[in-house]
Design a protein around this motif. Structure first.
Motif, PDB file in Angstrom:
ATOM      1  N   ARG A 385       0.829  -1.206   0.000  1.00 39.44           N
ATOM      2  CA  ARG A 385       0.000   0.000   0.000  1.00 39.44           C
ATOM      3  C   ARG A 385       0.862   1.254   0.000  1.00 39.44           C
ATOM      4  N   GLU A 386       1.955   1.224   0.774  1.00 36.91           N
ATOM      5  CA  GLU A 386       2.843   2.378   0.784  1.00 36.91           C
ATOM      6  C   GLU A 386       3.510   2.570  -0.583  1.00 36.91           C
ATOM      7  N   ALA A 387       3.889   1.435  -1.231  1.00 30.30           N
ATOM      8  CA  ALA A 387       4.493   1.537  -2.564  1.00 30.30           C
ATOM      9  C   ALA A 387       3.506   2.128  -3.558  1.00 30.30           C
ATOM     10  N   ILE A 388       2.243   1.719  -3.476  1.00 28.09           N
ATOM     11  CA  ILE A 388       1.228   2.255  -4.385  1.00 28.09           C
ATOM     12  C   ILE A 388       1.055   3.752  -4.154  1.00 28.09           C
ATOM     13  N   ASP A 389       1.060   4.155  -2.886  1.00 34.05           N
ATOM     14  CA  ASP A 389       0.927   5.588  -2.587  1.00 34.05           C
ATOM     15  C   ASP A 389       2.101   6.381  -3.165  1.00 34.05           C
ATOM     16  N   ARG A 390       3.309   5.832  -3.044  1.00 35.72           N
ATOM     17  CA  ARG A 390       4.479   6.546  -3.557  1.00 35.72           C
ATOM     18  C   ARG A 390       4.477   6.572  -5.084  1.00 35.72           C
ATOM     19  N   LEU A 391       4.122   5.442  -5.701  1.00 34.78           N
ATOM     20  CA  LEU A 391       4.090   5.404  -7.160  1.00 34.78           C
ATOM     21  C   LEU A 391       3.000   6.304  -7.722  1.00 34.78           C
ATOM     22  N   GLU A 399      10.224   9.325 -15.135  1.00 35.98           N
ATOM     23  CA  GLU A 399       9.851   8.459 -14.030  1.00 35.98           C
ATOM     24  C   GLU A 399       8.828   7.410 -14.471  1.00 35.98           C
ATOM     25  N   MET A 400       7.857   7.815 -15.298  1.00 39.18           N
ATOM     26  CA  MET A 400       6.873   6.834 -15.773  1.00 39.18           C
ATOM     27  C   MET A 400       7.544   5.758 -16.617  1.00 39.18           C
ATOM     28  N   ARG A 401       8.508   6.153 -17.412  1.00 39.26           N
ATOM     29  CA  ARG A 401       9.243   5.193 -18.234  1.00 39.26           C
ATOM     30  C   ARG A 401      10.021   4.216 -17.360  1.00 39.26           C
ATOM     31  N   VAL A 403       9.392   3.260 -14.261  1.00 37.46           N
ATOM     32  CA  VAL A 403       8.473   2.336 -13.579  1.00 37.46           C
ATOM     33  C   VAL A 403       7.940   1.297 -14.558  1.00 37.46           C
ATOM     34  N   LEU A 404       7.560   1.732 -15.741  1.00 35.62           N
ATOM     35  CA  LEU A 404       7.033   0.784 -16.730  1.00 35.62           C
ATOM     36  C   LEU A 404       8.077  -0.272 -17.090  1.00 35.62           C
ATOM     37  N   LEU A 405       9.316   0.147 -17.318  1.00 37.24           N
ATOM     38  CA  LEU A 405      10.362  -0.811 -17.676  1.00 37.24           C
ATOM     39  C   LEU A 405      10.642  -1.762 -16.524  1.00 37.24           C
ATOM     40  N   ALA A 406      10.559  -1.279 -15.299  1.00 37.83           N
ATOM     41  CA  ALA A 406      10.751  -2.159 -14.146  1.00 37.83           C
ATOM     42  C   ALA A 406       9.619  -3.177 -14.039  1.00 37.83           C
ATOM     43  N   LEU A 407       8.410  -2.793 -14.417  1.00 42.73           N
ATOM     44  CA  LEU A 407       7.268  -3.704 -14.335  1.00 42.73           C
ATOM     45  C   LEU A 407       7.367  -4.851 -15.331  1.00 42.73           C
ATOM     46  N   ILE A 408       7.931  -4.612 -16.513  1.00 33.23           N
ATOM     47  CA  ILE A 408       7.971  -5.665 -17.532  1.00 33.23           C
ATOM     48  C   ILE A 408       9.259  -6.471 -17.490  1.00 33.23           C
ATOM     49  N   ALA A 409      10.271  -6.026 -16.735  1.00 32.06           N
ATOM     50  CA  ALA A 409      11.528  -6.766 -16.656  1.00 32.06           C
ATOM     51  C   ALA A 409      11.305  -8.088 -15.923  1.00 32.06           C
ATOM     52  N   THR A 410      12.027  -9.115 -16.345  1.00 30.74           N
ATOM     53  CA  THR A 410      11.911 -10.431 -15.715  1.00 30.74           C
ATOM     54  C   THR A 410      12.548 -10.397 -14.335  1.00 30.74           C
ATOM     55  N   PRO A 411      11.804 -10.708 -13.276  1.00 29.64           N
ATOM     56  CA  PRO A 411      12.391 -10.692 -11.927  1.00 29.64           C
ATOM     57  C   PRO A 411      13.579 -11.648 -11.837  1.00 29.64           C
ATOM     58  N   ARG A 445       0.794  -5.537 -10.194  1.00 27.82           N
ATOM     59  CA  ARG A 445       1.728  -5.123 -11.235  1.00 27.82           C
ATOM     60  C   ARG A 445       1.022  -4.810 -12.554  1.00 27.82           C
ATOM     61  N   LEU A 446       0.130  -5.693 -12.990  1.00 32.76           N
ATOM     62  CA  LEU A 446      -0.519  -5.469 -14.283  1.00 32.76           C
ATOM     63  C   LEU A 446      -1.497  -4.294 -14.244  1.00 32.76           C
ATOM     64  N   PRO A 447      -2.277  -4.110 -13.168  1.00 30.30           N
ATOM     65  CA  PRO A 447      -3.078  -2.882 -13.113  1.00 30.30           C
ATOM     66  C   PRO A 447      -2.231  -1.615 -13.197  1.00 30.30           C
ATOM     67  N   TRP A 448      -1.060  -1.622 -12.547  1.00 33.98           N
ATOM     68  CA  TRP A 448      -0.193  -0.452 -12.631  1.00 33.98           C
ATOM     69  C   TRP A 448       0.354  -0.274 -14.042  1.00 33.98           C
ATOM     70  N   LEU A 449       0.668  -1.396 -14.702  1.00 36.04           N
ATOM     71  CA  LEU A 449       1.153  -1.299 -16.075  1.00 36.04           C
ATOM     72  C   LEU A 449       0.106  -0.650 -16.971  1.00 36.04           C
ATOM     73  N   GLU A 450      -1.145  -1.027 -16.819  1.00 37.12           N
ATOM     74  CA  GLU A 450      -2.206  -0.451 -17.646  1.00 37.12           C
ATOM     75  C   GLU A 450      -2.388   1.036 -17.341  1.00 37.12           C
ATOM     76  N   VAL A 451      -2.249   1.408 -16.073  1.00 37.65           N
ATOM     77  CA  VAL A 451      -2.353   2.830 -15.716  1.00 37.65           C
ATOM     78  C   VAL A 451      -1.257   3.634 -16.415  1.00 37.65           C
ATOM     79  N   LEU A 452      -0.024   3.118 -16.378  1.00 42.08           N
ATOM     80  CA  LEU A 452       1.081   3.834 -17.018  1.00 42.08           C
ATOM     81  C   LEU A 452       0.906   3.899 -18.526  1.00 42.08           C
ATOM     82  N   LEU A 453       0.416   2.811 -19.122  1.00 45.87           N
ATOM     83  CA  LEU A 453       0.181   2.836 -20.564  1.00 45.87           C
ATOM     84  C   LEU A 453      -0.850   3.904 -20.920  1.00 45.87           C
ATOM     85  N   GLY A 454      -1.877   4.035 -20.084  1.00 46.34           N
ATOM     86  CA  GLY A 454      -2.877   5.072 -20.337  1.00 46.34           C
ATOM     87  C   GLY A 454      -2.304   6.469 -20.255  1.00 46.34           C
TER      88      GLY A 454
END
Length: 643
Positions: A385-391, A399-401, A403-411, A445-454
């Motif tokens: 929840r704290e991470a979501i608030d900060r993001l 910054e959006m770029r 975060v997006l690249l971090a979301l799609i990178a293979t852990p 992760r995927l909901p955040w990815l869609e938000v950034l894409l929007g």
């Protein structure tokens, strides 16, 4: 012979030939020293017959060796700098090429799509693409000094006469040259041969008369030595250069099969080129094919041919001897080629349709006392929840770029992490943002990815394209293209591409069984691709899921086996399914979901299966079924709306 064995053998042959280049230089030095030594002793013996043992002048061998090395290696260095300064784009424009940035027709769009696919499959940076408009022969070349500066040029004849698979094979061959380091190798060998020719030219300058019309005696005596040695060295160098080039062509052929995972595409291209050669239709109008022979897909034959015989190349690629294939101009259909990057449908435009079609085929949401239906996701923990608030406070394209690249990178992939660092270099908050992304669970992760894409979809086109290119570089950094990477890549192209109005689809039936056989086959291909992720990523359960989905619509016939499609077939299948009537796409997504829930323990989707289905729904502009939505947390409305 296996293609990997061919690659290893070709690389060993190249190393042997390069070693011969070194021996050639040593032999040239020895030959010059031996000839001059014999000339010195012979001349001295005639002039000083009773002088006894004849001594050589001080530093005799050192001077001769230095002269040869200065001309060969110094000339090679100078020519290398000249070639490097020109750049691949300069060569392509000099050959009459036009850079493709905005495709004018479906064949040009197909070429750009294929280049994107091959860049992802090979893990290489996307080269600049040039079209040789006036050339009707099937040919191509890659040039440049490094993969980052590479240029691929393709003739108009290749676009008009090759099928999509064949054009993919041709482009993959050029990517093979880039991948194997042939661009730099060709330039170095060309410069080295030019350096060898300078020794021959130096001999001529010694023999030629000076400004006063007189020739010097030492020059007349020594010049022929350099002329003979330099001439033989140049011929031997050209022969070795051609031999190295032939090996690299075979290696590029094998790499093309590796990238495309198909023999037929490149095999068909080579057979059509063979037909044009036999029909004397392979000549290039503006491009000096003799000068650029080592860089072309196919060059004119000769005693210093830079390419193996086409019959041999076809045999090695196809595994057997095949005849040439006619190469007529093909009809280009727009229906089978997706836009290079489709634009998202605006949410406002989707809202009315979603309201009317979200439940076109009912999925019961009855009371479930047994608890077997999918249950809502538990709420996030405190760290998430704290991470979501900060993001949520992320601002600015950088910054959006990040975060997006971090979301799609293979852990866990160190190579992708290094690539991410390269892409975010200069952003002071990059590491902190990545730490916040690591706190997000799979459901966020995927909901955040869609938000950034929007949000990024509102940026200028060139900024969006830059993000897509950066994502490709990160995903391909580890040399592997996973099915989920492919879905992420397609989703980015879909949401961040050029805006275009959605094309209306005819038909109102909500039964996929009414589709034509060809359309149903594309549905089967896309379903087969998803079976690599749904329901759990295992082959056996994925096959069962595929059979469960397809048997709903294949009536009175045997369900086709789930042949795993390659990247080209996935793109074609997706384009066909995106063109289905708007009522059928949610039906298909719902069928995928129902079969996945039925095959999953306790009707619970795995994270990988849920992400695959959600991304597939995004690509089809289909509303998300509530059973799938339960797998994810719901982001606050202010975040989702970007306010």
């Amino acid at each position: 012979m296996r293609f990997r064995d061919q690659q290893h053998e070709t690389r060993r042959a190249t190393l042997r030939l390069l070693a011969l280049f070194g021996l050639l230089l040593v032999a040239l030095v020895l030959a010059v020293n031996a000839a001059l030594c014999a000339l010195w002793w012979g001349g001295s013996a005639l002039l000083l017959r009773d002088s006894g043992f004849l001594y050589l002048p001080p530093l005799f061998f050192e001077t001769n060796t230095a002269i040869v090395l200065v001309f060969v290696l110094g000339g090679c260095g100078v020519e290398t700098l000249r070639l490097r300064s020109g750049g691949g784009a300069h060569v392509a424009e000099w050959a009459g090429g036009r850079e493709l940035t905005d495709p004018r027709d479906v064949t040009e769009r197909r070429l750009l799509n294929i280049v994107d696919e091959m860049a992802l499959a090979s893990g290489l940076p996307r080269p600049r693409i040039y079209l040789l408009e006036r050339e009707q022969a099937i040919n191509a070349f890659a040039t440049g000094w490094s993969p980052q500066e590479a240029v691929v040029a393709v003739t108009r004849g290749a676009l008009q006469r090759l099928t999509r698979d064949e054009l993919q094979g041709l482009v993959a061959h050029e990517f093979g040259h880039i991948h194997n380091g042939d661009l730099r190798l060709h330039m170095v060998l060309l410069a080295l041969v030019w350096g060898l020719s300078l020794v021959h030219g130096y001999g001529h300058r010694l023999v030629d008369a000076g400004e006063d019309g007189r020739r010097s005696v030492p020059g007349v005596l020594v010049g022929p030595v350099f002329i003979a040695a330099g001439g033989l060295g140049w011929i031997a160098g050209r022969m070795l250069q051609a031999a190295v080039s032939r090996q690299r062509e075979l290696l590029a052929d094998a790499s093309a099969v590796q990238f495309t995972r198909s023999r037929d595409g490149l095999g068909g291209t080579l057979r059509k080129i063979w037909y044009q050669v036999d029909a004397h239709e392979a000549a290039l109008l503006r491009l000096p094919s003799r000068l650029m022979a080592g860089q072309l897909m196919q060059a004119p034959p000769g005693w210093l041919s830079t390419h193996p015989p086409l019959a041999e190349r076809v045999r090695r690629v196809c595994g057997r001897v095949l005849a040439p294939l006619a190469a007529p101009v093909l009809a280009a259909g727009d229906a089978d080629e997706p836009r290079r990057a489709s634009a998202p449908v605006p949410p406002a435009a989707l809202a009315p349709a979603a309201a009317s079609i979200a439940y076109a085929v009912a999925m019961a949401e009855t009371h479930d006392p047994s608890g077997t239906l999918p249950q809502p996701r538990p709420t996030s923990d405190d760290d998430e929840r704290e991470a979501i608030d900060r993001l949520a406070r992320v601002h600015g394209p950088g910054e959006m770029r990040a975060v997006l690249l971090a979301l799609i990178a293979t852990p866990g992939s160190q190579r992708e992490r290094r690539a991410w660092r390269d892409e975010t270099r200069g952003l002071s908050t990059a590491d902190a943002l990545r730490d916040e992304v690591k706190k997000l669970g799979a459901a966020a992760r995927l909901p955040w990815l869609e938000v950034l894409l929007g949000r990024l979809a509102r940026a200028p086109l060139h900024d969006r394209q830059d993000v897509v290119e950066a994502a490709r570089r990160v995903m391909a950094a580890d040399g592997q293209v996973r099915p989920i990477d492919r879905l992420h890549w397609l989703a980015l192209r879909h949401r961040l591409g050029e805006a275009r109005p959605p094309s209306p689809s005819a038909g109102t039936s909500n039964d996929l069984a009414d589709l034509s056989e060809s359309a149903l086959m594309q549905v089967a291909r896309l379903t087969a691709f998803l079976s690599r992720l749904v329901p759990d990523g295992e082959l056996e359960t994925g096959t069962a899921w595929y059979q469960s989905v397809m048997k709903r619509w294949v009536r009175g016939a045997i369900v086709p086996a789930p042949e795993l499609p390659d990247a080209d077939e996935v793109a074609q299948a997706l384009a066909a399914v995106q063109g289905l009537p708007w009522m059928l796409r949610p039906v298909l997504v719902r069928a995928w979901l129902e079969a996945a829930l039925a095959a999953s323990p306790l009707n619970r989707l795995s994270d990988g299966a849920a992400d695959a289905l959600r991304l597939a729904g995004l690509l089809l502009d289909s509303p998300m079924p509530p059973e799938l939505a339960r797998h994810y947390i719901e982001l606050p409305a202010a975040i989702s709306s970007g306010t």
